[in-house]
Enzyme design. Sequence first.
Site, PDB file in Angstrom:
ATOM      1  CE  LYS A  13      -1.836  -1.093   3.897  1.00  0.00           C
ATOM      2  NZ  LYS A  13      -1.324  -2.254   4.217  1.00  0.00           N
ATOM      3  NE  ARG A  88      -4.338  -1.026   9.607  1.00  0.00           N
ATOM      4  CZ  ARG A  88      -3.100  -0.536   9.222  1.00  0.00           C
ATOM      5  NH1 ARG A  88      -3.190   0.715   8.818  1.00  0.00           N
ATOM      6  NH2 ARG A  88      -1.995  -1.171   8.845  1.00  0.00           N
ATOM      7  NE  ARG A 127       7.206  -2.948   6.115  1.00  0.00           N
ATOM      8  CZ  ARG A 127       5.861  -2.476   6.456  1.00  0.00           C
ATOM      9  NH1 ARG A 127       5.230  -2.041   5.390  1.00  0.00           N
ATOM     10  NH2 ARG A 127       5.280  -2.949   7.510  1.00  0.00           N
ATOM     11  NE  ARG A 160       6.368  -0.219  10.362  1.00  0.00           N
ATOM     12  CZ  ARG A 160       5.288  -0.150   9.900  1.00  0.00           C
ATOM     13  NH1 ARG A 160       5.058   0.281   8.650  1.00  0.00           N
ATOM     14  NH2 ARG A 160       4.192  -0.877  10.067  1.00  0.00           N
ATOM     15  NE  ARG A 171       1.786  -4.697  11.494  1.00  0.00           N
ATOM     16  CZ  ARG A 171       2.807  -4.587  10.807  1.00  0.00           C
ATOM     17  NH1 ARG A 171       4.235  -4.737  10.807  1.00  0.00           N
ATOM     18  NH2 ARG A 171       2.323  -3.690   9.742  1.00  0.00           N
TER      19      ARG A 171
HETATM   20  P1  ADP Z   1       1.437  -1.315   7.542  1.00  0.00           P
HETATM   21  O1  ADP Z   1       1.750  -0.381   6.269  1.00  0.00           O
HETATM   22  O2  ADP Z   1       2.247  -2.396   7.523  1.00  0.00           O
HETATM   23  O3  ADP Z   1       0.030  -1.800   6.949  1.00  0.00           O
HETATM   24  P2  ADP Z   1       0.894   0.837   8.966  1.00  0.00           P
HETATM   25  O4  ADP Z   1       2.130   1.744   9.009  1.00  0.00           O
HETATM   26  O5  ADP Z   1      -0.132   1.271   8.145  1.00  0.00           O
HETATM   27  O6  ADP Z   1       1.308  -0.576   8.664  1.00  0.00           O
HETATM   28  O7  ADP Z   1       0.390   0.663  10.532  1.00  0.00           O
HETATM   29  C1  ADP Z   1       1.297   0.461  11.362  1.00  0.00           C
HETATM   30  C2  ADP Z   1       0.436   0.210  12.768  1.00  0.00           C
HETATM   31  O8  ADP Z   1      -0.031   1.531  13.117  1.00  0.00           O
HETATM   32  C3  ADP Z   1      -0.809  -0.646  12.716  1.00  0.00           C
HETATM   33  O9  ADP Z   1      -0.377  -1.952  12.708  1.00  0.00           O
HETATM   34  C4  ADP Z   1      -1.689  -0.040  13.792  1.00  0.00           C
HETATM   35  O10 ADP Z   1      -1.437  -0.329  14.909  1.00  0.00           O
HETATM   36  C5  ADP Z   1      -1.602   1.386  13.406  1.00  0.00           C
HETATM   37  N1  ADP Z   1      -2.556   2.094  12.577  1.00  0.00           N
HETATM   38  C6  ADP Z   1      -2.212   2.617  11.376  1.00  0.00           C
HETATM   39  N2  ADP Z   1      -3.498   3.140  10.820  1.00  0.00           N
HETATM   40  C7  ADP Z   1      -4.153   2.774  11.548  1.00  0.00           C
HETATM   41  C8  ADP Z   1      -5.724   2.978  11.650  1.00  0.00           C
HETATM   42  N3  ADP Z   1      -6.524   3.411  10.541  1.00  0.00           N
HETATM   43  N4  ADP Z   1      -6.608   2.093  12.578  1.00  0.00           N
HETATM   44  C9  ADP Z   1      -6.006   1.672  13.776  1.00  0.00           C
HETATM   45  N5  ADP Z   1      -4.614   1.641  13.774  1.00  0.00           N
HETATM   46  C10 ADP Z   1      -3.931   1.986  12.822  1.00  0.00           C
HETATM   47  P1  ADP Z   2       2.211  -1.527   3.294  1.00  0.00           P
HETATM   48  O1  ADP Z   2       2.293  -0.254   2.999  1.00  0.00           O
HETATM   49  O2  ADP Z   2       1.087  -2.430   2.550  1.00  0.00           O
HETATM   50  O3  ADP Z   2       2.377  -2.399   4.660  1.00  0.00           O
HETATM   51  P2  ADP Z   2       4.740  -1.394   1.921  1.00  0.00           P
HETATM   52  O4  ADP Z   2       4.608  -0.545   0.497  1.00  0.00           O
HETATM   53  O5  ADP Z   2       5.459  -1.147   2.974  1.00  0.00           O
HETATM   54  O6  ADP Z   2       3.607  -1.896   2.241  1.00  0.00           O
HETATM   55  O7  ADP Z   2       5.617  -2.852   1.254  1.00  0.00           O
HETATM   56  C1  ADP Z   2       6.333  -3.986   2.034  1.00  0.00           C
HETATM   57  C2  ADP Z   2       7.433  -4.281   1.721  1.00  0.00           C
HETATM   58  O8  ADP Z   2       7.328  -5.071   0.458  1.00  0.00           O
HETATM   59  C3  ADP Z   2       8.377  -3.207   1.537  1.00  0.00           C
HETATM   60  O9  ADP Z   2       9.578  -3.794   1.786  1.00  0.00           O
HETATM   61  C4  ADP Z   2       8.379  -2.986  -0.211  1.00  0.00           C
HETATM   62  O10 ADP Z   2       9.749  -2.500  -0.482  1.00  0.00           O
HETATM   63  C5  ADP Z   2       7.937  -4.323  -0.629  1.00  0.00           C
HETATM   64  N1  ADP Z   2       7.281  -4.300  -1.625  1.00  0.00           N
HETATM   65  C6  ADP Z   2       6.154  -3.557  -1.957  1.00  0.00           C
HETATM   66  N2  ADP Z   2       5.502  -3.812  -3.177  1.00  0.00           N
HETATM   67  C7  ADP Z   2       6.176  -5.149  -3.588  1.00  0.00           C
HETATM   68  C8  ADP Z   2       6.066  -5.603  -4.852  1.00  0.00           C
HETATM   69  N3  ADP Z   2       5.302  -5.218  -5.858  1.00  0.00           N
HETATM   70  N4  ADP Z   2       6.904  -6.660  -5.035  1.00  0.00           N
HETATM   71  C9  ADP Z   2       7.740  -6.945  -3.923  1.00  0.00           C
HETATM   72  N5  ADP Z   2       8.068  -6.276  -2.906  1.00  0.00           N
HETATM   73  C10 ADP Z   2       7.345  -5.078  -2.699  1.00  0.00           C
END
Ligand code: ADP
Ligand code: ADP
Length: 215
Positions: A13, A88, A127, A160, A171
């Site tokens: 995302k 979410r 990541r 992270r 998660r």
């Molecule tokens: P990821 O990119 O791996 O999906 P995020 O950076 O979006 O993770 O979120 C990291 C953490 O921040 C989540 O596991 C949650 O604890 C919190 N968080 C982020 N956005 C939300 C939301 N919209 N509602 C509740 N918790 C959130």
């Molecule tokens: P999210 O925001 O959904 O948690 P991220 O964009 O942070 O996900 O991506 C999670 C991990 O996967 C990062 O290390 C990123 O560089 C890698 N990644 C993202 N898109 C791809 C893809 N299409 N193929 C392989 N790795 C990816």
Amino acid sequence: MKLIMLGAPGAGKGTQASVLSEKYEVPHISTGDIFRANIKNGTDLGKKAKEYMDQGLLVPDELVVNLVVDRLQQEDAKKGYVLDGFPRTIPQAKALDAELEKQGAAIDYCVDVEVPDEVIVDRMSGRRVCPKCGEPYHHEFKIPKVDNVCDKDGETLILRKDDEPETVLKRLNVYHEQTQPLIDYYSSKGILVEVDGTKDVKGVTEQIVASLGEK
Ligand code: ADP
Ligand code: ADP
């Protein structure tokens, strides 16, 4: 363009939101990045959010919704945005709808980036993120130009705390229970776009841009 990025943790995302925000010239609003900035600055919100984030749990809706509503009222959000990590839960989605109704605005598309759980676990261990701008990298799939340094602002990349394998599994469960129902929510509104997130970064962007163009 007003977009929501939906998908499991690690689905890509943030990566796609960053590309789409540049392409459509709208801000990238990541609730995770906002919480991490609050944690870094030692705010009350940051202290509260950290308790949940470190355990792989969602931060309670009431702490998230007001923050996003305030952000959407800022000037730069008038022309659109890419929402990454919000909503979410169903209550968050309903709160967003209520705010949009007040503004006389509407989300154009909700992009669901689909990636099976097995692929997620592999991706997350590789990541690394920029502690300043939140840009995600991967040692194999999205390599920074200089080893372990953010392309955008030169900061040293970090792992992270919530990307450790045990927390990632938690998660993923939280995602399936609380966030996945949003797929049906946005599908029934007729604005859902589903893409195969297992393709490479460019391949995923191409699918998204093609789908938005067709609609
Ligand atoms: P990821 O990119 O791996 O999906 P995020 O950076 O979006 O993770 O979120 C990291 C953490 O921040 C989540 O596991 C949650 O604890 C919190 N968080 C982020 N956005 C939300 C939301 N919209 N509602 C509740 N918790 C959130
Ligand atoms: P999210 O925001 O959904 O948690 P991220 O964009 O942070 O996900 O991506 C999670 C991990 O996967 C990062 O290390 C990123 O560089 C890698 N990644 C993202 N898109 C791809 C893809 N299409 N193929 C392989 N790795 C990816």
